[in-house]
Design a protein around this motif. Structure first.
Motif, short mmCIF file in Angstrom:
data_model
loop_
_atom_site.label_atom_id
_atom_site.label_comp_id
_atom_site.label_asym_id
_atom_site.label_seq_id
_atom_site.Cartn_x
_atom_site.Cartn_y
_atom_site.Cartn_z
N LYS B 28 0.84 -1.19 0.00
CA LYS B 28 0.00 0.00 0.00
C LYS B 28 0.88 1.24 0.00
O LYS B 28 1.72 1.41 0.88
CB LYS B 28 -0.93 0.03 1.22
CG LYS B 28 -1.84 1.25 1.24
CD LYS B 28 -2.79 1.27 0.05
CE LYS B 28 -3.52 2.59 -0.08
NZ LYS B 28 -4.40 2.62 -1.26
N TYR B 30 0.77 5.50 -0.20
CA TYR B 30 0.05 6.77 -0.18
C TYR B 30 0.99 7.79 -0.80
O TYR B 30 1.86 8.33 -0.10
CB TYR B 30 -0.32 7.19 1.23
CG TYR B 30 -1.35 6.30 1.90
CD1 TYR B 30 -2.68 6.35 1.54
CD2 TYR B 30 -0.96 5.39 2.88
CE1 TYR B 30 -3.62 5.54 2.15
CE2 TYR B 30 -1.89 4.57 3.51
CZ TYR B 30 -3.22 4.65 3.13
OH TYR B 30 -4.14 3.84 3.74
N ARG B 64 -6.89 -2.31 8.00
CA ARG B 64 -7.91 -1.69 7.15
C ARG B 64 -8.00 -2.39 5.81
O ARG B 64 -9.07 -2.47 5.21
CB ARG B 64 -7.62 -0.19 6.99
CG ARG B 64 -7.98 0.62 8.24
CD ARG B 64 -7.77 2.10 8.02
NE ARG B 64 -8.04 2.86 9.22
CZ ARG B 64 -9.23 3.37 9.55
NH1 ARG B 64 -10.26 3.17 8.76
NH2 ARG B 64 -9.40 4.04 10.67
N LEU B 67 -10.07 -5.41 6.11
CA LEU B 67 -11.50 -5.11 6.24
C LEU B 67 -12.06 -4.41 5.01
O LEU B 67 -13.21 -3.96 5.03
CB LEU B 67 -11.71 -4.23 7.48
CG LEU B 67 -11.46 -4.94 8.81
CD1 LEU B 67 -11.35 -3.95 9.95
CD2 LEU B 67 -12.56 -5.95 9.09
N GLY B 68 -11.27 -4.29 3.95
CA GLY B 68 -11.77 -3.68 2.72
C GLY B 68 -11.97 -2.19 2.82
O GLY B 68 -12.65 -1.59 2.00
N MET B 69 -11.37 -1.57 3.84
CA MET B 69 -11.53 -0.12 3.99
C MET B 69 -10.48 0.64 3.18
O MET B 69 -10.67 1.80 2.84
CB MET B 69 -11.38 0.28 5.46
CG MET B 69 -12.46 -0.31 6.35
SD MET B 69 -12.17 0.16 8.05
CE MET B 69 -13.46 -0.80 8.86
N VAL B 70 -9.37 -0.03 2.93
CA VAL B 70 -8.30 0.56 2.15
C VAL B 70 -7.95 -0.45 1.05
O VAL B 70 -7.84 -1.64 1.33
CB VAL B 70 -7.07 0.84 3.06
CG1 VAL B 70 -5.84 1.12 2.24
CG2 VAL B 70 -7.35 2.00 4.00
N ARG B 71 -7.80 0.05 -0.16
CA ARG B 71 -7.50 -0.86 -1.28
C ARG B 71 -6.00 -1.01 -1.44
O ARG B 71 -5.28 -0.01 -1.52
CB ARG B 71 -8.08 -0.28 -2.57
CG ARG B 71 -9.58 -0.21 -2.57
CD ARG B 71 -10.07 0.88 -3.49
NE ARG B 71 -9.99 0.49 -4.89
CZ ARG B 71 -11.00 -0.08 -5.55
NH1 ARG B 71 -12.14 -0.32 -4.95
NH2 ARG B 71 -10.87 -0.40 -6.81
N GLU B 100 -8.57 0.92 15.44
CA GLU B 100 -8.03 2.05 16.19
C GLU B 100 -8.90 2.36 17.40
O GLU B 100 -9.40 1.45 18.05
CB GLU B 100 -7.86 3.27 15.26
CG GLU B 100 -6.73 3.07 14.26
CD GLU B 100 -6.45 4.29 13.44
OE1 GLU B 100 -7.35 4.77 12.76
OE2 GLU B 100 -5.29 4.77 13.49
#
Lengths: 259, 322
Positions: B28, B30, B64, B67-71, B100
């Motif tokens: 990942k 950013y 995350r 949990l599919g919150m962040v790709r 969190e």
């Protein structure tokens, strides 16, 4: 969908915002009624201290059509702000309270969550419009305004509701702004920007083509000076709503949720 | 998954067949920041897997992504063999999570917050809410608004939301945050019981002592990379032994031992010798010290704990001495 709507209603019921919005439109209907009271007999109002000795009132007529027009304009202008605040709160609070993350990995889909939020806010806004209309009936009756006919009352209800629906369609942009901005601030900025632009563009004479000016022009806030809203204006309002709701759903599905 | 009358979960075929969590070469980014770097993790049914790392190591980003919150920028995350994504509603029905700091609607009571979560999970009736309120010791606070809860009770509410539907997979980010010592023990025991009954638990933490007591497997993440995986049942495989020496003259003993070829380091009021020779023959160390006039008052062979191991590992990766 029913479960998500139930959840949104519970959150709204437990907050103070429904009462504040009811209060805001109650005050608006009351101020409109006061305006009518003064217009009915300016000398009496002067004697009661409600009107300055040299003040002249213009632009209003003390009868049922005049009062309904005033209330409809209140929905157009007040709605842009108060309906906007409702949508901003409904979406923005999930990020300010950090509860959005609890809505992202559930058997209830994110599309359903977003749809429930827009549905509840739309019902809330239309309920406020209904309340304003009913309060208007009560105040107008108490003031014994002249000019009542059933046709006037029905036409006024229809115009208020259409104005409210147009406004509700436009404030969907604020749900998108509150989501993308992950809170209240960016959306409040967008709300004031659209209200400002709506005023300026309407004054320039192009309001019938600018979606955010359409509800106010439809409510005849500027009298008959503005060009009528045509199919293009209404289509743009619907297009804005469809694009905003779609973009909100897409954002909830595809954005990186890091809050 | 079904739950028997004894509370033990019985696994269905898909749960028992493969890993519950499969993270394959996940990265990942950013912008220029590499938050997670080619991480591979596989967690089997009933394991308590703990992700250990410093603040900003990439623990929460990985959670995350689970949990599919962040790709993920690259790689794949799957739960029970299904790729993770926002549309995996059937999968999310089987996952409980806490990410969190726990969040709750402040103007809603504890019970209302749980009822809301239960409705969004399509759980019928109020029984699941009542059960989890009792399980997490929230009965006394059930009608209290969430905004008035202490940090510890807010944490309990967050855990209650995660446990509400008795999921076969729990993904918990710092589950012991804000809990008092008794609460920490209580939650640890609860998670152990759940794991024994077949629940898979994936936790992240930077509280090393807690991780050491709870986890069956530990992954150390540092600068986004999974740098070590440890089996807590195989302590001898990773925990380095050392000889701990107490003496009345630490400075003198340090000189003597260095001259004798050992590598002592001061550790409070004692010296630690990591040398294999010292661990194998503490009597030789005692003889050297006695002969030099610095007799030991205490000698112990000890294995390093997780904290020491973690700091040594992370320090080594950063180019420090650890």
């Amino acid at each position: 969908m029913g479960e998500a709507i139930w959840a949104e209603v519970l959150k709204a019921r437990r907050s103070r915002l429904p009462w504040l919005t009811v209060l805001a439109f109650t005050v608006a209907a009351g101020v409109g009624g006061l305006f009518m009271f003064i217009l009915l007999d300016p000398d009496r109002a002067r004697a009661m201290g409600l009107l300055g000795a040299k003040a002249e009132l213009a632009g209003g007529t003390a009868n049922w059509p005049g009062y309904f027009a005033l209330l409809t304009q209140t929905i157009a202008v007040g709605g842009a702000l108060i309906f906007g605040v409702i949508v901003i709160w409904t979406f923005g609070r999930e990020f300010s309270d950090h509860t959005a993350k609890d809505l992202l990995a559930l058997p209830t889909s994110r599309t359903t969550i977003v749809a429930a939020k827009y549905t509840v806010t739309a019902i809330w806004c239309l309920a406020l419009t209904t309340q304003t209309y009913l309060l208007g009936l009560a105040v107008g009756t108490a003031l014994r305004l002249p000019g009542w006919t059933t046709a006037v009352a029905v036409e006024a209800l229809a115009r208020m509701m259409v104005t409210a629906v147009l406004t509700v369609l436009l404030v969907t942009t604020l749900g998108l702004a509150a989501s993308v901005g992950r809170g209240y601030l960016a959306a409040i900025g967008v709300m004031f920007l659209t209200v400002f632009l709506a005023q300026v563009i309407a004054v320039l004479g192009y309001g019938h083509l600018f979606p955010w000016s359409v509800p106010a022009i439809y409510s005849q806030i500027g009298g008959t000076n503005h060009p009528h809203v045509g199919p293009i204006g209404y289509s743009l309002v619907v297009a804005i709503a469809v694009a905003s709701v779609t973009a909100t759903v897409v954002w909830w599905h595809t954005a990186d949720h890091t809050l | 998954m079904t739950t028997s009358t004894t509370g033990k979960r019985q696994l269905d075929a898909t749960e028992a067949a493969g890993p519950v969590i499969q993270v394959s070469a996940v990265t990942k980014r950013y912008g220029p920041v590499l938050a997670v770097d080619r991480v591979d993790v596989s967690v089997a049914t009933g394991e308590i897997y703990s992700l250990l790392g410093l603040n900003g190591a990439g623990k929460t980003t990985l959670i995350r992504m689970l949990l599919g919150m962040v790709r993920p920028t690259d790689g794949q995350v799957s739960l029970w063999g299904a790729p993770v994504g926002p549309r995996q509603r059937a999968v999310w029905a089987r996952v409980g999570y806490l990410v969190e700091t726990p969040a709750a609607y402040p103007e809603l009571s504890v019970r209302e917050n749980l009822r809301l979560a239960a409705r969004l999970r399509h759980l019928p009736g109020s029984a699941p809410v009542d059960e989890v309120i009792d399980r997490l010791g929230l009965r006394e606070y059930a009608h209290r608004r969430a905004r008035t809860l202490s940090l510890g009770n807010a944490q309990r509410l967050g855990l209650a939301k995660a446990l509400l539907h008795q999921p076969p997979l729990l993904i918990l980010d710092e589950p012991a945050n804000g809990l008092d010592p008794a609460g920490v023990v209580e939650i640890r025991d609860l998670l152990r019981d759940l794991a024994e009954a077949g629940t898979t638990v994936f936790v992240s933490s930077h509280v090393l002592a807690e991780v050491a007591r709870l986890a069956t497997r530990i992954g150390i993440i540092h600068h986004g990379r999974l740098v070590r995986e440890l089996d807590t049942n195989d302590l001898a495989g990773w925990a380095r032994p050392s000889l701990r020496v107490s003496t009345r003259d630490l400075a003198g003993a340090t000189d003597v031992l260095r001259r004798a070829g050992f590598h002592p380091t001061a550790d409070g009021d004692a010296l630690t010798l990591p040398d294999e020779r010292a661990v194998a023959a503490p009597d030789e160390v005692a003889t050297v010290l006695v002969a030099a006039g610095c007799p030991p008052t205490h000698l112990t062979v000890a294995r390093e704990d997780l904290e020491t191991y973690f700091l040594r590992t992370v320090g080594g990766l950063d180019g420090g001495h650890g």
